[in-house]
Design an enzyme around this catalytic site. Structure first.
Site, PDB file in Angstrom:
ATOM      1  CE  LYS B  99      10.723 117.120  -4.316  1.00  0.00           C
ATOM      2  NZ  LYS B  99      12.131 116.764  -4.500  1.00  0.00           N
ATOM      3  CG  ASN B 209      18.751 112.027  -4.863  1.00  0.00           C
ATOM      4  OD1 ASN B 209      17.780 111.604  -5.463  1.00  0.00           O
ATOM      5  ND2 ASN B 209      19.856 111.319  -4.836  1.00  0.00           N
TER       6      ASN B 209
END
Lengths: 68, 262
Positions: B99, B209
């Protein structure tokens, strides 16, 4: 002797010290999950014993942490 | 309707990518990730002092989950830093997924589009499968696709803000113009309805998240997000009706009772 910054802390090492020596000098016993960059350039694990450090080098030794 | 989809050739069941940070404890993190049903977890690398054992403990919790790992380059401000972290991550986690974050502005944690392209190009040449965290700029996303990114992850809003999708028009435009790229909304999702909206726009997945980790009950919130993401995907695949400017009766007008008869 040479001065090397390891994770932003000054360490004094023998001339000719390698990346492997530096990791052992700071007492990281479990080396299975460590990543290393020397002066912001990745050093693969199989090169730790062959990569010599110079005065004023910056070594980053990283471990897995949580992330988003 | 098959639930299986692929990312860089890897089959996944869930369209929910979940982060491993900010949970009140590692046990709660594990419970929340399990409740999410996610196949992919993000994680990172940081300097570790010899005195602290936290890194080893964290890794044991992650290993137990048995998910695909998507390491990030969070906190990197230059392509050189991001490339070094990516290479370290590949060696440690034994994955070529990365990522890619190259931050251009610390206040917004806004991606640096120029640094992102430079780092993506170098990493793809080095064999990485890059998941770039980008802004919702269409041309940037086109350039990332041109470089070989099969997945692109535009932000919904800045990391950790929970503001949801700031610019649904821009996100829709990227979806429309890049039909062959796997698109995930990454960052800024606050509520399950935000995630559902992203999926209704035709996004292939959502990465989040904070909205789970900082919920009062993270595991239950993870389940709520999982349901919302699934609902949004099913809605997209089912064909959402176009919005109209004027009313149209849903009850048949033929045979209406006496008060409509002259």
């Amino acid at each position: 002797m040479i001065q090397v910054s390891i994770n932003n802390e000054k360490q004094t090492l023998e001339p000719g010290a390698t990346v492997q020596d530096a990791i052992e000098a700071i007492g990281l016993a479990d080396q299975s999950m460590l990543g290393v960059a020397l002066n912001m350039t990745f050093v693969p694990k199989d090169k730790w014993e062959k990569t010599c450090l110079n005065d004023n080098d910056q070594l980053d030794v990283l471990r897995p942490v949580s992330g988003g | 309707m098959s639930n299986i989809w692929t990312v860089y050739g890897t089959e996944l069941k869930s369209r929910f990518f979940i982060g491993s940070a900010l949970y009140p404890s590692p046990e709660i993190m594990q419970r929340a990730i399990r409740a999410s049903g996610a196949d992919v977890i993000t994680l990172s690398l940081r300097r570790q002092s010899p005195a602290k054992k936290g890194g080893e403990q964290f890794w044991n919790y992650i290993k137990d989950l048995g998910c695909h790992l998507l390491p990030n380059t969070a906190g990197c401000h230059s392509p050189q830093e991001a490339i070094a972290i990516a290479q370290m991550s590949r060696e440690i986690f034994q994955t070529d997924w990365i990522k890619l974050e190259v931050i251009g502005d610390d206040y917004n944690l806004q991606p640096d589009p120029f640094g992102l392209l430079e780092a993506a190009e170098a990493l793809i040449k080095d064999g990485f499968k890059v998941f770039p965290y980008s802004t919702d700029d269409l041309v940037l996303c086109q350039r990332l696709q041109d470089l070989g990114c099969e997945v692109i992850m535009p932000w919904g809003s800045p990391i950790g803000t929970g503001k949801g999708l700031m610019n649904p028009f821009a996100l829709s435009m990227i979806r429309e113009r890049l039909p062959d790229v796997k698109l995930l909304v990454d960052a800024g999702i606050g509520k399950p309805s935000d995630a559902c909206q992203a999926m209704e726009l035709g996004y292939d997945g959502v990465l989040l998240n904070t909205a789970v980790a900082e919920a009062v009950d993270p595991a239950t919130m993870a389940e709520a997000f999982s349901n919302a993401i699934r609902a949004g995907r099913i809605a997209y695949e089912s064909g959402i009706m176009p919005a109209r400017e004027s009313a149209k009766p849903s009850t048949p007008t033929v045979g209406a009772p006496f008060w409509h008869q002259n």
